[in-house]
Write a protein that holds these residues in place. Structure first.
Motif, PDB file in Angstrom:
ATOM      1  N   ASN A 613     -21.312  -1.386   1.070  1.00 52.01           N
ATOM      2  CA  ASN A 613     -19.871  -1.752   1.110  1.00 52.01           C
ATOM      3  C   ASN A 613     -19.264  -1.347  -0.065  1.00 52.01           C
ATOM      4  OD1 ASN A 613     -17.474  -3.224   0.834  1.00 52.01           O
ATOM      5  ND2 ASN A 613     -18.431  -5.325   1.261  1.00 52.01           N
ATOM      6  N   ALA A 614     -18.043  -0.561  -0.080  1.00 51.66           N
ATOM      7  CA  ALA A 614     -17.521   0.185  -1.048  1.00 51.66           C
ATOM      8  C   ALA A 614     -17.031  -0.874  -2.241  1.00 51.66           C
ATOM      9  CB  ALA A 614     -16.151   0.845  -0.387  1.00 51.66           C
ATOM     10  N   GLU A 615     -16.675  -1.800  -1.505  1.00 46.82           N
ATOM     11  CA  GLU A 615     -15.946  -2.833  -2.639  1.00 46.82           C
ATOM     12  C   GLU A 615     -17.062  -3.406  -3.617  1.00 46.82           C
ATOM     13  OE1 GLU A 615     -13.469  -7.162  -3.014  1.00 46.82           O
ATOM     14  OE2 GLU A 615     -13.711  -6.088  -1.061  1.00 46.82           O
ATOM     15  N   THR A 616     -18.170  -3.801  -2.769  1.00 45.46           N
ATOM     16  CA  THR A 616     -19.459  -4.354  -3.523  1.00 45.46           C
ATOM     17  C   THR A 616     -19.876  -3.098  -4.439  1.00 45.46           C
ATOM     18  OG1 THR A 616     -19.862  -5.795  -1.858  1.00 45.46           O
ATOM     19  CG2 THR A 616     -21.690  -5.083  -3.434  1.00 45.46           C
ATOM     20  N   SER A 617     -19.732  -1.786  -3.962  1.00 47.03           N
ATOM     21  CA  SER A 617     -20.376  -0.744  -4.756  1.00 47.03           C
ATOM     22  C   SER A 617     -19.660  -0.428  -5.866  1.00 47.03           C
ATOM     23  CB  SER A 617     -20.462   0.548  -3.906  1.00 47.03           C
ATOM     24  OG  SER A 617     -20.850   1.647  -4.576  1.00 47.03           O
ATOM     25  N   TYR A 618     -18.462  -0.814  -5.906  1.00 47.72           N
ATOM     26  CA  TYR A 618     -17.565  -0.597  -7.006  1.00 47.72           C
ATOM     27  C   TYR A 618     -17.846  -1.562  -8.152  1.00 47.72           C
ATOM     28  CZ  TYR A 618     -14.344   2.252  -4.406  1.00 47.72           C
ATOM     29  OH  TYR A 618     -13.799   3.513  -3.472  1.00 47.72           O
ATOM     30  N   GLY A 619     -18.144  -2.702  -7.881  1.00 53.70           N
ATOM     31  CA  GLY A 619     -18.547  -3.757  -8.639  1.00 53.70           C
ATOM     32  C   GLY A 619     -19.891  -3.781  -9.215  1.00 53.70           C
ATOM     33  N   VAL A 620     -20.862  -3.197  -8.510  1.00 56.40           N
ATOM     34  CA  VAL A 620     -22.317  -2.941  -8.965  1.00 56.40           C
ATOM     35  C   VAL A 620     -22.266  -1.753  -9.934  1.00 56.40           C
ATOM     36  CG1 VAL A 620     -24.415  -2.468  -8.623  1.00 56.40           C
ATOM     37  CG2 VAL A 620     -23.465  -4.060  -7.177  1.00 56.40           C
ATOM     38  N   SER A 621     -21.411  -0.812  -9.502  1.00 53.58           N
ATOM     39  CA  SER A 621     -21.313   0.326 -10.364  1.00 53.58           C
ATOM     40  C   SER A 621     -20.459   0.148 -11.595  1.00 53.58           C
ATOM     41  CB  SER A 621     -20.724   1.603  -9.609  1.00 53.58           C
ATOM     42  OG  SER A 621     -21.401   1.749  -8.555  1.00 53.58           O
ATOM     43  N   LYS A 656     -12.790  12.209  -8.180  1.00 54.79           N
ATOM     44  CA  LYS A 656     -12.596  11.782  -6.405  1.00 54.79           C
ATOM     45  C   LYS A 656     -12.059  10.641  -6.278  1.00 54.79           C
ATOM     46  CE  LYS A 656     -15.790  10.962  -2.917  1.00 54.79           C
ATOM     47  NZ  LYS A 656     -17.435  10.760  -2.601  1.00 54.79           N
ATOM     48  N   THR A 657     -12.077   9.755  -7.242  1.00 53.99           N
ATOM     49  CA  THR A 657     -11.292   8.248  -6.915  1.00 53.99           C
ATOM     50  C   THR A 657      -9.737   8.561  -7.217  1.00 53.99           C
ATOM     51  OG1 THR A 657     -13.395   7.161  -7.774  1.00 53.99           O
ATOM     52  CG2 THR A 657     -11.070   5.800  -7.467  1.00 53.99           C
ATOM     53  N   SER A 658      -9.550   9.245  -7.966  1.00 59.69           N
ATOM     54  CA  SER A 658      -8.116   9.592  -8.399  1.00 59.69           C
ATOM     55  C   SER A 658      -7.406  10.354  -7.221  1.00 59.69           C
ATOM     56  CB  SER A 658      -7.824  10.477  -9.833  1.00 59.69           C
ATOM     57  OG  SER A 658      -6.534  10.824  -9.919  1.00 59.69           O
ATOM     58  N   SER A 659      -8.002  11.319  -6.515  1.00 61.02           N
ATOM     59  CA  SER A 659      -7.378  12.039  -5.412  1.00 61.02           C
ATOM     60  C   SER A 659      -7.156  10.838  -4.292  1.00 61.02           C
ATOM     61  CB  SER A 659      -8.408  12.814  -4.950  1.00 61.02           C
ATOM     62  OG  SER A 659      -9.687  12.645  -4.394  1.00 61.02           O
ATOM     63  N   LEU A 660      -8.135   9.813  -4.169  1.00 60.04           N
ATOM     64  CA  LEU A 660      -7.701   8.751  -3.273  1.00 60.04           C
ATOM     65  C   LEU A 660      -6.536   7.763  -3.509  1.00 60.04           C
ATOM     66  CD1 LEU A 660     -11.669   7.591  -2.535  1.00 60.04           C
ATOM     67  CD2 LEU A 660     -10.122   9.219  -0.992  1.00 60.04           C
ATOM     68  N   SER A 661      -6.595   7.410  -4.769  1.00 63.78           N
ATOM     69  CA  SER A 661      -5.241   6.782  -5.383  1.00 63.78           C
ATOM     70  C   SER A 661      -4.277   7.118  -5.086  1.00 63.78           C
ATOM     71  CB  SER A 661      -5.525   6.138  -6.651  1.00 63.78           C
ATOM     72  OG  SER A 661      -5.604   7.377  -7.508  1.00 63.78           O
ATOM     73  N   GLU A 662      -3.883   8.501  -5.043  1.00 65.77           N
ATOM     74  CA  GLU A 662      -2.676   8.742  -4.791  1.00 65.77           C
ATOM     75  C   GLU A 662      -2.045   8.587  -3.452  1.00 65.77           C
ATOM     76  OE1 GLU A 662      -3.399  13.028  -5.563  1.00 65.77           O
ATOM     77  OE2 GLU A 662      -3.487  12.931  -7.784  1.00 65.77           O
ATOM     78  N   THR A 675      -5.585  -3.954   5.826  1.00 63.30           N
ATOM     79  CA  THR A 675      -6.761  -3.747   5.247  1.00 63.30           C
ATOM     80  C   THR A 675      -6.785  -2.563   4.323  1.00 63.30           C
ATOM     81  OG1 THR A 675      -7.594  -5.203   7.035  1.00 63.30           O
ATOM     82  CG2 THR A 675      -9.128  -3.827   5.860  1.00 63.30           C
ATOM     83  N   SER A 676      -6.364  -1.351   5.129  1.00 64.19           N
ATOM     84  CA  SER A 676      -6.499  -0.189   4.544  1.00 64.19           C
ATOM     85  C   SER A 676      -5.750  -0.161   3.159  1.00 64.19           C
ATOM     86  CB  SER A 676      -5.990   0.744   5.491  1.00 64.19           C
ATOM     87  OG  SER A 676      -4.564   0.527   5.663  1.00 64.19           O
ATOM     88  N   SER A 677      -4.433  -1.143   3.166  1.00 62.46           N
ATOM     89  CA  SER A 677      -3.870  -0.993   1.850  1.00 62.46           C
ATOM     90  C   SER A 677      -4.548  -1.700   0.750  1.00 62.46           C
ATOM     91  CB  SER A 677      -2.330  -1.672   2.086  1.00 62.46           C
ATOM     92  OG  SER A 677      -1.807  -1.774   1.014  1.00 62.46           O
ATOM     93  N   GLN A 678      -5.214  -2.836   1.211  1.00 59.61           N
ATOM     94  CA  GLN A 678      -5.945  -3.504   0.331  1.00 59.61           C
ATOM     95  C   GLN A 678      -7.238  -2.632  -0.188  1.00 59.61           C
ATOM     96  OE1 GLN A 678      -5.407  -6.604  -1.132  1.00 59.61           O
ATOM     97  NE2 GLN A 678      -7.136  -6.213  -2.509  1.00 59.61           N
ATOM     98  N   GLU A 679      -8.102  -1.933   0.420  1.00 57.61           N
ATOM     99  CA  GLU A 679      -8.889  -1.025   0.091  1.00 57.61           C
ATOM    100  C   GLU A 679      -8.200  -0.102  -0.688  1.00 57.61           C
ATOM    101  OE1 GLU A 679     -10.329   0.639   3.764  1.00 57.61           O
ATOM    102  OE2 GLU A 679     -11.370  -1.018   4.259  1.00 57.61           O
ATOM    103  N   GLN A 681      -5.760  -0.463  -2.757  1.00 61.46           N
ATOM    104  CA  GLN A 681      -5.795  -1.223  -4.186  1.00 61.46           C
ATOM    105  C   GLN A 681      -7.012  -1.402  -5.058  1.00 61.46           C
ATOM    106  OE1 GLN A 681      -2.877  -1.997  -5.526  1.00 61.46           O
ATOM    107  NE2 GLN A 681      -1.545  -1.141  -3.536  1.00 61.46           N
ATOM    108  N   ASN A 682      -8.035  -1.583  -4.489  1.00 64.21           N
ATOM    109  CA  ASN A 682      -9.438  -1.526  -4.841  1.00 64.21           C
ATOM    110  C   ASN A 682      -9.634  -0.205  -5.324  1.00 64.21           C
ATOM    111  OD1 ASN A 682      -9.598  -4.247  -3.951  1.00 64.21           O
ATOM    112  ND2 ASN A 682     -10.765  -3.690  -2.138  1.00 64.21           N
ATOM    113  N   VAL A 683      -9.251   0.802  -4.770  1.00 63.76           N
ATOM    114  CA  VAL A 683      -9.609   2.194  -5.440  1.00 63.76           C
ATOM    115  C   VAL A 683      -8.711   2.299  -6.717  1.00 63.76           C
ATOM    116  CG1 VAL A 683      -9.272   4.737  -5.014  1.00 63.76           C
ATOM    117  CG2 VAL A 683     -10.276   3.108  -2.998  1.00 63.76           C
ATOM    118  N   VAL A 684      -7.521   1.683  -6.616  1.00 70.59           N
ATOM    119  CA  VAL A 684      -6.736   1.933  -7.966  1.00 70.59           C
ATOM    120  C   VAL A 684      -7.473   1.124  -9.106  1.00 70.59           C
ATOM    121  CG1 VAL A 684      -4.667   1.370  -9.109  1.00 70.59           C
ATOM    122  CG2 VAL A 684      -4.548   2.316  -6.682  1.00 70.59           C
ATOM    123  N   VAL A 685      -7.871   0.038  -8.905  1.00 70.11           N
ATOM    124  CA  VAL A 685      -8.799  -0.796  -9.831  1.00 70.11           C
ATOM    125  C   VAL A 685     -10.035  -0.218 -10.147  1.00 70.11           C
ATOM    126  CG1 VAL A 685      -9.802  -2.970 -10.300  1.00 70.11           C
ATOM    127  CG2 VAL A 685      -7.622  -3.267  -8.854  1.00 70.11           C
TER     128      VAL A 685
END
Length: 1309
Positions: A613-621, A656-662, A675-679, A681-685
């Motif tokens: 899970n990307a969101e979970t991966s962000y939290g653990v990382s 890599k994340t910066s290119s996605l947040s744009e 859902t995609s919008s929420q994802e 937003q998680n990328v921005v965080v």
């Protein structure tokens, strides 16, 4: 009104009854009859509603009707006959009228009538008292039977009204009779009536009676009676006693209650049913026990507020009776496998107070904690053994696959649904409550030294005693076993889950140094925390006891949180970095830091399939990067983690994340985010998280270089500025704000440019201007601003220090002021605010016109602020030369002094001594004279007492008065007859002698420690010449290739020098002549030497394309090291150039000679492009590292001040300690670094800071550390006194420091 009628008596009786009901609570709380009488007598003083009672109103009306005429008559008589003046002696008149009235016949008749009537009324009330009591008890008994089927908590002895009884007094004889009636052999009705009467009596009277011992036995018997009427009535009496009696009374009741409960558990031997059956709290025997236990628990939680006011023996009786009850356990043989378990008192206390609030309160105060520990250690250790046994039992029996704990927690969190309440608790629920209660008790014990001394503890079915480390390991494994709480239960925050409870305990232990050392900073604990990580690194699935974790993501986040808290402390960080007790994937010993950083790299590279899970991966990382951050934001931590290139991994993830947040769409009002919008937003965080962690590399000098190499420094500084403006904390583990980080960033050219582009510099300038000139708009005129008493007012001190930190480094001054002219406008709008450093200098420092003066609302205060800032900036010689070359600061100050005389029109007269002229005089002397503490005299900024308040001569033109230049003895440069000079003269061909340098070092150390003054003049010059010549001839010592440079050519002589160099040469010549080292015709030789140096270094300069001002050509400052060598050689240009040419091949030149590596081809291209010099990224980095270990108080003082040792060391080393040390010590600094090795530059700085320790600590308290270090010379420091100390540092750190210095020509990663 002579007599009361029957109707009046009835009305009076009703009003009196109403009054007694209104003050019933006050009377019932009285411990004795005498106290009750005192309450009634002083009711008017203590009751604010006294005059609103109808009974009082009735009496007042009766008195007025009876005595009104008498009072009026006496008042007129006294005023007419005695001539009292109303207003002067009015009290005398009132006193006289009162005496006359009380002596009148009407008053005596009124009192007699009122007394007779009240006797009748009171007698009537007493006659109806018993009838009222019996009626109320009958009604209460009926209501009690009607509610007997309700939940036990609805009818607890302390939740119903046990105080609704009328207040009465009782005699000793009556108590004796009641005690006999309460005998268990008496009929139930007789005992019940006796209890009823007892509840109406004051508890103090009951406990003080002679028959209390027998009464106590009978009350205990009634409490254990199966009839709920009797036991409830006893509980009501106990509750009443607890609420209104002192501790010497209530302890008797409490101990009786505890012993009664203990007897119940001993004789009834209740058990917990097996299987899915549970305990029904509506069962009569359980209800009775729960009521008694709840009353005890409520008293346990309240008694701590007042037992300190009583003798310790009372408290000890309460604590011991509690422990005696809770330590009741059946024999282990009675609880065989598969049989029913016994219901113990601890089960019920856990049911009522699951988190052991009572025990936490008892442990809070030292007064009670001491008694608790004494009793636990001597008599009741079995209580702790049982709690530990319960935790171990839970760990051994827990099955993470079946989710039984989750079911129990979910059912406990949802006990109350609407008006319904639970009445059935399963055995598993009770056992889990017991576990939670035990965990809370053990957690509280571990917080204190005496609690930890109870370990190790021997428990049942365990061969070895359980130590503190064993317990923590068990708790961590419990955390691993517990599954993730269901998402539907998020509102309850999972407060009762094992994970939450264990994490709370680990956080509590981690926050206390001694607890953490004994409980957490142990190898088995670290191994347990890292076991899942090592397993994942080996490519295996995480399993505990052969069962997979239900929620590895949550577990990993909890592990990271615990590791981060450990890493924030010195002891924990050392354990992570240097203890190599873990086993890596290759089977080698490895430290925890290496395991953590390897795992973090795998997380960032998304090489762990377990975290899909990307969101979970962000939290653990993010959690594990934060652990690494606690290490790499320290010098020693970065030293260990640097080989892994973690900064590059984080930077790659950020890019890599910066290119996605744009791709985040612009939010539309009213639209529901998909859902995609929420994802996204998680990328921005996640992007901000990565920036935040990258930014923390800037906490150390070398880390800042790594950050600059990632290319993300501008974005990181912009992110820092956004948080800085919001006054947000750096992190949950940081005690200080961004001050240190801003200062560190401002020490480098790319850092200053990033600060400027982020808006930080402009915000700081606007803030300073607002404080100085604008004032606060919300302050009303009637509260004028106080007149500043200090040159820098407290309101702007913080802004002043921030500006000093920003402009401390010459790189900051070059980038912000280089080629930037002052506005010098013809007119200034009063609303116009400066937005840059040049604007600030123009408005506050270069105040050289009436237009500028009139544009300031607070001219003197603001101009003083500017002059103080200029004074600090001028302490850096390179900053001084830039200001002088661009703005002619000294001419401007001299003109201001010339205008500040008594007769400015004629140009003659005395100087006017005021705050500004004193400041200008100080700055002019500081700018014009170079010298150490004993080589120049700086005028003070304060006036003296006496006839001559300012003895320092002022001047408005050069040359300045000789008063400020101290006369120095002439130095002889002839050959001195000493051992070291003899050694130098005896050695001719040193190139072939490999041991010559070792002998030279020994001779040098001996000379320095015995008679250091001989290492000067020609001896010093010969020593440097021979040492450098020998080293440059050795291939092993030759770090840079020899320069193919011929010191001749007409082009050199005809070349031109910059204005900065010309000013630097003039300053050097003045200093050399002042030291009697140079002749009057030395200027041409020094100019020629500077041209040779610039030509030599330009041939080794890389072709760089940069927007940095410092890289737009030659070294932007003056070459102070070349000037130093020129003075050492007494103005011999050829000898000085030869020494510099030989020295340029040695590693020492990279650090002693700042201009040597400016944009040099000998540095990696990316480092040369950064303009970050090795003196900063290497020397000062190790200064901070060694300072933290060797002089920790100084290191902490810098942190608290928001200043960094690296900033100060860069200034000292950049100008070869000119203006800070005397010339002899400057020579010894150079010779020590050349002879002993370049790493002695690090040890020299540490020794200087150690020497200044007391001054640094003092000025940290006065909040002017930066100003002190920059403005004041280093008093009393002698290199010879600290050479032995520096040799000790060499033995400890040379391998590390010198290795890194030798790597400056390699890439940092």
């Amino acid at each position: 009104m002579s007599q009361f009628s029957a109707e009046a008596e009835a009305e009076l009786q009703s009003l009196l009854r109403q009054l007694l009901k209104s003050i019933k609570d006050r009377i019932s709380g009285a411990p004795s009859i005498e106290c009750a009488e005192e309450i009634l007598l002083h009711l008017e003083e203590t009751d604010k509603n006294f005059h609103n009672y109808e009974f009082v109103k009735y009496l007042r009306q009766y008195v007025e009707s009876s005595l009104g005429a008498v009072i009026e008559e006496e008042t007129e008589s006294c005023a007419r006959g005695e001539g009292y003046a109303v207003g002067s002696v009015q009290d005398t008149l009132v006193h006289a009228v009162t005496i006359k009235t009380r002596e009148s016949g009407e008053y005596k008749q009124m009192m007699q009538t009122l007394k007779n009537t009240m006797m009748v009324v009171v007698e009537s009330l007493i006659n109806t008292f018993e009838e009222d009591q019996l009626r109320k008890e009958e009604m209460h008994r009926e209501s009690q039977h009607q509610q007997s089927n309700s939940h036990y908590t609805d009818n607890c002895s302390d939740s119903d009204s046990s105080f609704n009884q009328s207040y009465a007094f009782i005699k000793q004889e009556q108590l004796q009779v009641l005690a006999e009636k309460l005998d268990p052999s008496k009929p139930k009705e007789v005992r019940w009536e006796a209890l009823q009467a007892l509840c109406c009596a004051p508890p103090s009277d009951v406990l003080s009676c002679e028959s209390w011992s027998g009464l106590r036995r009978n009350l205990s018997a009634a409490l254990a009676d199966p009839d709920p009427d009797l036991s409830d009535k006893v509980l009501r009496f106990f509750a009443k006693t607890f609420s209104c009696s002192p501790l010497n009374v209530t302890r008797e009741i409490y101990t009786s209650l505890a012993k009664s409960l203990e007897s119940d558990f001993l004789y009834h031997k209740l058990s917990l049913p097996t299987g899915s059956a549970g305990i029904d709290v509506n069962r009569q025997d359980i209800t009775r026990l729960l009521k008694q236990m709840r009353l005890m628990n409520d008293f346990q939680k309240e008694v701590t507020t007042f037992w300190i006011r009583h003798p310790e023996k009372y408290m000890e009786e309460i604590i011991e009776s509690t422990f005696s009850l809770l330590s009741f356990f059946p024999e282990h043989g009675l609880e065989t496998q598969g049989s029913e378990k016994a219901l113990k008192p601890i089960h019920l206390i856990a049911l009522l107070d699951i988190k052991a609030t009572w025990f936490k309160k008892w442990m809070h105060g030292y007064y009670s904690r001491t008694v608790v520990f004494r009793l636990l250690e001597r008599k009741y250790k079995s209580l702790i053994v049982a709690a530990l046994q319960q935790c171990i039992h839970y760990y051994d029996s827990c099955d993470p696959v079946r989710d039984e704990t989750a079911e129990v927690i979910h059912s406990m969190e949802h006990q109350h649904i609407g008006t319904a309440q639970r009445t059935l608790y399963t055995t598993k629920e009770l056992e889990y409550m017991y576990f939670v209660h035990s965990l809370c008790v053990l957690g509280r014990l571990l917080m204190y030294t005496n609690g930890r001394k109870l370990f190790p503890i021997t428990v049942w079915k365990r061969k070895d005693p359980v130590s503190l480390t064993d317990l923590v390991v068990i708790l961590i494994n419990i955390m691993y076993q517990h599954p993730k709480p269901p998402d539907s239960d998020s509102s309850h925050a999972d407060t009762l889950s094992p994970t939450t409870l264990v994490m709370e305990l680990l956080r509590t232990l981690g926050d206390r140094t001694e607890c953490a050392v004994e409980c957490l900073y142990q190898t088995p604990v670290i191994e347990t925390l890292l076991a899942p990580i090592i397993t994942l690194l080996k490519g295996k699935q995480v399993s505990i006891k052969q069962a997979k974790l239900n929620s590895p993501e949550t577990t990993l986040i909890h592990i990271a949180d615990t590791l981060a808290r450990i890493a924030t402390t010195e002891r924990g960080l050392s354990l992570f970095l240097y203890e190599r007790n873990l086993v890596s994937g290759e089977g080698e010993g490895i430290s925890a830091a290496h395991v953590i950083v390897q795992f973090t790299q795998r997380l960032l590279a998304k090489e762990l399939p377990l975290l899909r899970n990307a969101e979970t991966s962000y939290g653990v990382s993010g959690a594990f990067i934060f652990v690494c951050r606690q290490m790499y934001n320290t010098c020693e931590g970065l030293q260990v983690l640097r080989p892994y290139g973690l900064h590059e991994c984080i930077a790659a993830a950020w890019k890599k994340t910066s290119s996605l947040s744009e791709r985040v769409p612009t939010p539309v009002p009213g639209a529901i985010p998909g859902t995609s919008s929420q994802e996204l937003q998680n990328v921005v965080v996640w992007e901000e998280t990565l920036l935040d962690n990258l930014l923390n590399f800037a906490a150390t000098p070398k880390g800042l270089l790594l950050l600059q190499q990632t290319g993300a420094i501008n974005e990181c500084v912009t992110y820092m500025f956004s948080r800085f403006t919001k006054k947000l904390q750096v992190s949950r583990c940081e005690k200080f704000g961004y001050g240190v980080m801003v200062t560190q960033v401002a020490a480098t050219a790319p850092g200053v440019v990033a600060l400027h582009s982020s808006g930080f510099v402009q915000a700081l300038v606007v803030e300073i201007w607002s404080v100085l000139e604008c004032g606060r708009e919300d302050v009303r005129v009637i509260y004028p601003k106080s007149t500043p008493m200090d040159p820098i007012d407290r309101s702007c001190l913080k802004s002043f220090l921030s500006l000093v930190n920003l402009l401390s480094s010459p790189h900051a001054v070059w980038e912000l002021l280089g080629q930037q002219p002052l506005p010098n406008k013809a007119e200034y709008n009063l609303r116009e605010m400066p937005t840059s450093i040049t604007d600030l200098i123009d408005r506050l420092i270069a105040v050289n016109s009436d237009v500028k003066i009139h544009s300031l609302f607070n001219y003197e205060q603001s101009h003083t602020f500017g002059l103080r800032l200029l004074s600090v900036m001028c302490c850096n010689l390179d900053s001084l030369l830039l200001l002088e070359s661009q703005y002619n600061i000294s001419d401007m100050l001299l003109q201001c002094q010339k205008d500040n005389i008594t007769d400015p029109s004629s140009g003659e007269g005395d100087f006017i001594i005021d705050g500004l002229s004193v400041e200008r005089n100080h700055i002019l002397v500081r700018m014009s004279v170079i010298g150490g503490p004993s080589e120049r005299r700086l005028p003070l900024r304060v006036l003296q007492k006496g006839t001559d308040p300012y003895p320092w001569p002022m001047f408005s033109s050069y040359p300045l008065p000789n008063y400020y230049i101290l006369n120095l003895p002439k130095t002889t440069r002839g050959k001195q007859d000493c051992e070291i000079s003899a050694f130098l003269a005896s050695t001719k061909n040193t190139e072939k002698d490999g041991s010559w340098m070792d002998t030279c070092r020994r001779q040098y150390c001996k000379a320095m420690t015995t008679k250091s003054n001989i290492v000067s003049g020609n001896v010093l010059a010969d020593l440097l010449e021979k040492a450098v010549s020998h080293l440059s001839a050795l291939p092993s010592e030759r770090f840079f290739p020899p320069a193919d440079y011929i010191a001749s050519g007409s082009g050199i002589k005809t070349g031109s020098l910059s204005s900065v160099d010309q000013l630097g040469i003039q300053a050097s010549l003045r200093y050399g002549r002042h030291l009697n080292l140079l002749r009057d015709n030395s200027e041409q030789d020094l100019c020629l030497l500077m041209k040779h140096c610039q030509e030599l270094l330009s041939q080794q300069r890389a072709k760089l394309t940069s927007e940095l001002y410092t890289l737009q050509g030659a070294y932007p400052g003056h070459d102070w090291f070349a000037s130093t060598v020129f003075l050492i050689m007494a103005g011999d240009m050829e000898r000085a150039l030869r020494l510099l040419l030989h020295l340029s091949t040695l590693l020492t030149s990279a650090f002693l000679w700042p201009a040597r590596l400016h944009g040099s081809v000998h540095l990696p291209m990316e480092i040369a492009q950064s303009s970050i010099h090795p003196v900063y990224s290497c020397t000062t980095h190790y200064v901070e590292m060694l300072l933290k270990t060797e002089v920790p108080l100084v290191f902490s003082a810098f942190r608290m001040s928001g200043f960094t040792p690296s900033q100060m060391c860069v200034q000292w080393l950049g100008q070869c300690f000119w203006n800070y040390l005397d010339w002899s010590e400057i020579c010894h600094y150079v010779s020590t670094c050349v002879v002993m090795g370049p790493d002695y530059q690090v040890y020299m700085c540490v020794a200087v800071l150690k020497h200044l320790q007391q001054d640094i600590l003092q000025h940290t308290q006065t909040q002017d550390l930066q100003v002190f270090l920059k403005e004041e010379p280093i008093q009393g420091f002698r290199v010879s006194n600290y050479l032995e100390y520096m040799e000790g540092l060499e033995r400890s750190y040379r391998t590390m420091v010198l290795t890194d210095m030798n790597n400056i020509s390699q890439r940092v990663s």
